[in-house]
Write a protein that holds these residues in place. Structure first.
Motif, PDB file in Angstrom:
ATOM      1  N   VAL A 119       0.835  -1.206   0.000  1.00  0.00           N
ATOM      2  CA  VAL A 119       0.000   0.000   0.000  1.00  0.00           C
ATOM      3  C   VAL A 119       0.867   1.251   0.000  1.00  0.00           C
ATOM      4  CG1 VAL A 119      -1.851   1.245   1.189  1.00  0.00           C
ATOM      5  CG2 VAL A 119      -1.849  -1.254   1.194  1.00  0.00           C
ATOM      6  N   ASP A 120       1.997   1.207   0.690  1.00  0.00           N
ATOM      7  CA  ASP A 120       2.911   2.348   0.702  1.00  0.00           C
ATOM      8  C   ASP A 120       3.330   2.720  -0.724  1.00  0.00           C
ATOM      9  OD1 ASP A 120       4.942   3.959   2.657  1.00  0.00           O
ATOM     10  OD2 ASP A 120       5.973   3.354   0.828  1.00  0.00           O
ATOM     11  N   LEU A 121       3.725   1.727  -1.488  1.00  0.00           N
ATOM     12  CA  LEU A 121       4.161   1.974  -2.875  1.00  0.00           C
ATOM     13  C   LEU A 121       3.000   2.455  -3.742  1.00  0.00           C
ATOM     14  CD1 LEU A 121       6.505  -1.130  -3.337  1.00  0.00           C
ATOM     15  CD2 LEU A 121       7.175   1.240  -2.865  1.00  0.00           C
ATOM     16  N   LEU A 122       1.816   1.909  -3.496  1.00  0.00           N
ATOM     17  CA  LEU A 122       0.618   2.287  -4.239  1.00  0.00           C
ATOM     18  C   LEU A 122       0.270   3.764  -4.001  1.00  0.00           C
ATOM     19  CD1 LEU A 122      -1.293   0.415  -5.940  1.00  0.00           C
ATOM     20  CD2 LEU A 122      -2.784   0.342  -3.933  1.00  0.00           C
ATOM     21  N   LEU A 123       0.282   4.179  -2.737  1.00  0.00           N
ATOM     22  CA  LEU A 123      -0.086   5.557  -2.399  1.00  0.00           C
ATOM     23  C   LEU A 123       1.010   6.540  -2.802  1.00  0.00           C
ATOM     24  CD1 LEU A 123      -1.878   5.167   1.072  1.00  0.00           C
ATOM     25  CD2 LEU A 123      -2.800   4.987  -1.252  1.00  0.00           C
ATOM     26  N   ASP A 124       2.249   6.108  -2.708  1.00  0.00           N
ATOM     27  CA  ASP A 124       3.355   6.959  -3.152  1.00  0.00           C
ATOM     28  C   ASP A 124       3.219   7.247  -4.654  1.00  0.00           C
ATOM     29  OD1 ASP A 124       6.044   8.222  -2.736  1.00  0.00           O
ATOM     30  OD2 ASP A 124       6.635   6.671  -4.164  1.00  0.00           O
ATOM     31  N   LYS A 125       2.891   6.218  -5.409  1.00  0.00           N
ATOM     32  CA  LYS A 125       2.708   6.374  -6.854  1.00  0.00           C
ATOM     33  C   LYS A 125       1.528   7.302  -7.164  1.00  0.00           C
ATOM     34  CE  LYS A 125       2.348   3.597 -11.081  1.00  0.00           C
ATOM     35  NZ  LYS A 125       2.098   2.254 -11.634  1.00  0.00           N
ATOM     36  N   ALA A 126       0.526   7.307  -6.276  1.00  0.00           N
ATOM     37  CA  ALA A 126      -0.649   8.164  -6.465  1.00  0.00           C
ATOM     38  C   ALA A 126      -0.362   9.616  -6.079  1.00  0.00           C
ATOM     39  CB  ALA A 126      -1.816   7.631  -5.642  1.00  0.00           C
ATOM     40  N   GLY A 127       0.839   9.863  -5.532  1.00  0.00           N
ATOM     41  CA  GLY A 127       1.233  11.227  -5.196  1.00  0.00           C
ATOM     42  C   GLY A 127       1.012  11.620  -3.749  1.00  0.00           C
ATOM     43  N   LEU A 128       0.631  10.658  -2.909  1.00  0.00           N
ATOM     44  CA  LEU A 128       0.418  10.978  -1.502  1.00  0.00           C
ATOM     45  C   LEU A 128       1.749  11.006  -0.751  1.00  0.00           C
ATOM     46  CD1 LEU A 128      -2.479  10.097  -2.438  1.00  0.00           C
ATOM     47  CD2 LEU A 128      -2.858   9.414  -0.079  1.00  0.00           C
ATOM     48  N   ASN A 129       1.762  11.759   0.331  1.00  0.00           N
ATOM     49  CA  ASN A 129       2.965  11.891   1.155  1.00  0.00           C
ATOM     50  C   ASN A 129       2.963  10.783   2.211  1.00  0.00           C
ATOM     51  OD1 ASN A 129       5.204  12.750   2.541  1.00  0.00           O
ATOM     52  ND2 ASN A 129       4.300  14.639   3.306  1.00  0.00           N
ATOM     53  N   VAL A 130       3.483   9.629   1.825  1.00  0.00           N
ATOM     54  CA  VAL A 130       3.567   8.477   2.725  1.00  0.00           C
ATOM     55  C   VAL A 130       5.031   8.225   3.069  1.00  0.00           C
ATOM     56  CG1 VAL A 130       1.442   7.367   1.928  1.00  0.00           C
ATOM     57  CG2 VAL A 130       3.580   6.906   0.732  1.00  0.00           C
ATOM     58  N   PRO A 131       5.297   7.497   4.159  1.00  0.00           N
ATOM     59  CA  PRO A 131       6.698   7.229   4.514  1.00  0.00           C
ATOM     60  C   PRO A 131       7.426   6.503   3.384  1.00  0.00           C
ATOM     61  CG  PRO A 131       5.239   6.593   6.304  1.00  0.00           C
ATOM     62  CD  PRO A 131       4.361   6.910   5.135  1.00  0.00           C
ATOM     63  N   LYS A 132       8.650   6.941   3.122  1.00  0.00           N
ATOM     64  CA  LYS A 132       9.459   6.252   2.112  1.00  0.00           C
ATOM     65  C   LYS A 132      10.212   5.110   2.789  1.00  0.00           C
ATOM     66  CE  LYS A 132       9.877   9.922  -1.278  1.00  0.00           C
ATOM     67  NZ  LYS A 132       8.549  10.398  -0.861  1.00  0.00           N
ATOM     68  N   ILE A 133      10.162   3.941   2.173  1.00  0.00           N
ATOM     69  CA  ILE A 133      10.841   2.777   2.738  1.00  0.00           C
ATOM     70  C   ILE A 133      12.304   2.832   2.317  1.00  0.00           C
ATOM     71  CG2 ILE A 133      10.927   0.255   2.769  1.00  0.00           C
ATOM     72  CD1 ILE A 133       7.884   0.337   2.079  1.00  0.00           C
ATOM     73  N   LEU A 134      13.177   3.062   3.279  1.00  0.00           N
ATOM     74  CA  LEU A 134      14.604   3.225   2.997  1.00  0.00           C
ATOM     75  C   LEU A 134      15.361   1.905   3.135  1.00  0.00           C
ATOM     76  CD1 LEU A 134      15.017   6.556   5.010  1.00  0.00           C
ATOM     77  CD2 LEU A 134      14.548   6.299   2.561  1.00  0.00           C
ATOM     78  N   GLU A 135      14.954   1.100   4.105  1.00  0.00           N
ATOM     79  CA  GLU A 135      15.546  -0.233   4.295  1.00  0.00           C
ATOM     80  C   GLU A 135      14.442  -1.150   4.805  1.00  0.00           C
ATOM     81  OE1 GLU A 135      18.594  -1.163   3.618  1.00  0.00           O
ATOM     82  OE2 GLU A 135      19.737   0.731   3.511  1.00  0.00           O
ATOM     83  N   LYS A 136      14.540  -2.440   4.442  1.00  0.00           N
ATOM     84  CA  LYS A 136      13.530  -3.371   4.952  1.00  0.00           C
ATOM     85  C   LYS A 136      14.155  -4.700   5.349  1.00  0.00           C
ATOM     86  CE  LYS A 136      12.132  -4.534   0.216  1.00  0.00           C
ATOM     87  NZ  LYS A 136      11.043  -4.452  -0.775  1.00  0.00           N
ATOM     88  N   ASN A 137      13.569  -5.288   6.369  1.00  0.00           N
ATOM     89  CA  ASN A 137      13.937  -6.618   6.834  1.00  0.00           C
ATOM     90  C   ASN A 137      12.615  -7.347   7.067  1.00  0.00           C
ATOM     91  OD1 ASN A 137      14.577  -8.894   8.312  1.00  0.00           O
ATOM     92  ND2 ASN A 137      16.079  -7.875   9.624  1.00  0.00           N
ATOM     93  N   VAL A 138      12.080  -7.899   5.976  1.00  0.00           N
ATOM     94  CA  VAL A 138      10.740  -8.474   6.019  1.00  0.00           C
ATOM     95  C   VAL A 138      10.698  -9.714   6.911  1.00  0.00           C
ATOM     96  CG1 VAL A 138       8.918  -9.527   4.611  1.00  0.00           C
ATOM     97  CG2 VAL A 138      10.159  -7.526   3.760  1.00  0.00           C
ATOM     98  N   VAL A 139      11.773 -10.503   6.899  1.00  0.00           N
ATOM     99  CA  VAL A 139      11.795 -11.748   7.670  1.00  0.00           C
ATOM    100  C   VAL A 139      11.642 -11.473   9.163  1.00  0.00           C
ATOM    101  CG1 VAL A 139      13.190 -13.742   8.318  1.00  0.00           C
ATOM    102  CG2 VAL A 139      13.152 -12.965   5.943  1.00  0.00           C
ATOM    103  N   GLU A 140      12.369 -10.477   9.661  1.00  0.00           N
ATOM    104  CA  GLU A 140      12.300 -10.183  11.099  1.00  0.00           C
ATOM    105  C   GLU A 140      11.261  -9.106  11.429  1.00  0.00           C
ATOM    106  OE1 GLU A 140      16.629 -11.286  12.878  1.00  0.00           O
ATOM    107  OE2 GLU A 140      16.572  -9.442  11.687  1.00  0.00           O
ATOM    108  N   GLY A 141      10.772  -8.409  10.405  1.00  0.00           N
ATOM    109  CA  GLY A 141       9.679  -7.473  10.633  1.00  0.00           C
ATOM    110  C   GLY A 141      10.101  -6.054  10.978  1.00  0.00           C
ATOM    111  N   PHE A 142      11.126  -5.538  10.296  1.00  0.00           N
ATOM    112  CA  PHE A 142      11.598  -4.174  10.573  1.00  0.00           C
ATOM    113  C   PHE A 142      11.657  -3.358   9.287  1.00  0.00           C
ATOM    114  CE2 PHE A 142      14.218  -6.723  13.746  1.00  0.00           C
ATOM    115  CZ  PHE A 142      13.349  -6.502  14.803  1.00  0.00           C
ATOM    116  N   LEU A 143      11.312  -2.065   9.402  1.00  0.00           N
ATOM    117  CA  LEU A 143      11.472  -1.129   8.292  1.00  0.00           C
ATOM    118  C   LEU A 143      12.158   0.128   8.802  1.00  0.00           C
ATOM    119  CD1 LEU A 143       7.945  -1.167   6.551  1.00  0.00           C
ATOM    120  CD2 LEU A 143      10.016  -2.341   5.783  1.00  0.00           C
ATOM    121  N   LEU A 144      13.009   0.715   7.950  1.00  0.00           N
ATOM    122  CA  LEU A 144      13.567   2.040   8.212  1.00  0.00           C
ATOM    123  C   LEU A 144      12.869   3.004   7.252  1.00  0.00           C
ATOM    124  CD1 LEU A 144      15.800   3.532   9.891  1.00  0.00           C
ATOM    125  CD2 LEU A 144      17.268   3.310   7.868  1.00  0.00           C
TER     126      LEU A 144
END
Length: 333
Positions: free
Chosen positions: A70-95
């Motif tokens: 959803v973050d990528l979807l809303l970013d593409k739509a032009g909304l001001n959503v948090p940008k994902i700078l780093e991700k660790n999907v296995v352990e469940g962390f995002l920067l």
């Protein structure tokens, strides 16, 4: 969250320390929400990102896939959503980049409301214009029904210990059927599902910052408007609400969103969608207390209840539901 999970988070950040110029000693809680997620803020010597947000989402409870999609979807739509700078999907962390800590709720007042809601309206229209079927989960009859069922299960029975008569149970069922019928008849768009003053951040550029969107679905066009202007955390005089909803309806129609030509019909849809949401929210706030031990939402129940009573009383077919709601006012919260 256990200490071991915090240790895991610190170890992950240590691996990012050099590339993002993180100051690991500044890691501090930023906020928590009604789920298992929580957020931290950390300082950086990177001039573009003086502070960053770390999301901790335990994968067994809050997998990150939906948030990222959803973050990528809303970013593409032009909304001001948090940008994902780093991700660790296995352990469940995002920067994430930091959208600040000033919520709409903190800034809304008589003087600022028109401007802040104008920006929120524009962002909402942008999101809805990006809508396509079969991208997000459908806000279907089964989901609407499950949400409504939280009201008798958790609010009436668990929280108020109400024993309903057969007649009352039938009246609730009939009201639910009518509400769902209205909701499903509305045009479908992307629905944030929690588009309100605690999830909109006041930002200098591209206001508002939009957060907490991971439960987004494809559903009724009035849902997010009802979240925004029948907000569980702040109330406005009805004439101002009508004025803001008119502005949203007008902007949506100018943008060719599938809105009714008659504002009266649109406002009725807005009210009935808001009622579905408020009945659900009464159940959720009660569940957060009784199941999850979170009592912070109990103070918000009276406003949500008043919204629901006022709406149900305005429609003859919902009067029996209004009477049931009114009877709960007499029960000590």
């Amino acid at each position: 969250m256990t200490d071991s999970r915090l240790d895991t988070l610190r170890n992950w950040l240590k691996g990012l320390e050099a590339s993002w110029q993180l100051d690991l000693l500044t890691l501090a809680p930023a906020s928590a929400d009604a789920s298992f997620r929580r957020y931290f803020r950390i300082e950086s010597k990177n001039p573009d990102f003086p502070t960053l947000i770390v999301m901790d989402a335990p994968p067994q409870h809050e997998p990150l896939d939906a948030f990222i999609k959803v973050d990528l979807l809303l970013d593409k739509a032009g909304l001001n959503v948090p940008k994902i700078l780093e991700k660790n999907v296995v352990e469940g962390f995002l920067l994430l980049n930091d959208l600040g800590n000033t919520t709409y709720l903190a800034e809304l007042n008589e003087a600022t409301a028109d401007l802040l809601y104008r920006d929120a309206t524009h962002a909402l229209v942008q999101m809805q214009l990006a809508s396509k079927p079969d991208v997000l989960p459908n806000y279907d009859e089964a989901l609407l029904q499950r949400e409504l069922d939280l009201f008798p299960e958790w609010y009436l029975k668990k929280h108020l210990k109400s024993e309903l008569t057969d007649l009352q149970n039938n009246q609730i069922k009939q009201a639910f059927d009518l509400i769902i019928q209205n909701n499903l008849a509305q045009a479908k768009v992307y629905v944030h599902r929690d588009y309100h003053s605690r999830n909109l951040m006041v930002t200098e550029e591209n206001n508002p910052g939009v957060i907490d969107f991971q439960d987004a679905v494809y559903g009724p066009i009035t849902y997010d408007a009802a979240s925004l202007w029948r907000d569980a955390y702040i109330a406005w005089p009805e004439e101002r609400v009508i004025d803001w909803v008119i502005k949203f309806w007008e902007e949506g129609r100018k943008s060719d969103l599938p809105m009714p030509n008659d504002f009266g019909q649109f406002y009725r849809d807005f009210e009935w969608m808001g009622l579905q949401r408020h009945l659900k929210v009464l159940g959720i706030f009660a569940r957060l207390f009784h199941r999850d031990g979170k009592d912070g939402y109990l103070k918000d129940i009276p406003l949500v209840l008043e919204y629901a009573i006022a709406t149900a009383n305005r429609y003859i077919e919902l009067k029996p539901l209004a009477r049931i709601l009114e009877s709960t006012r007499l029960t000590k919260e």
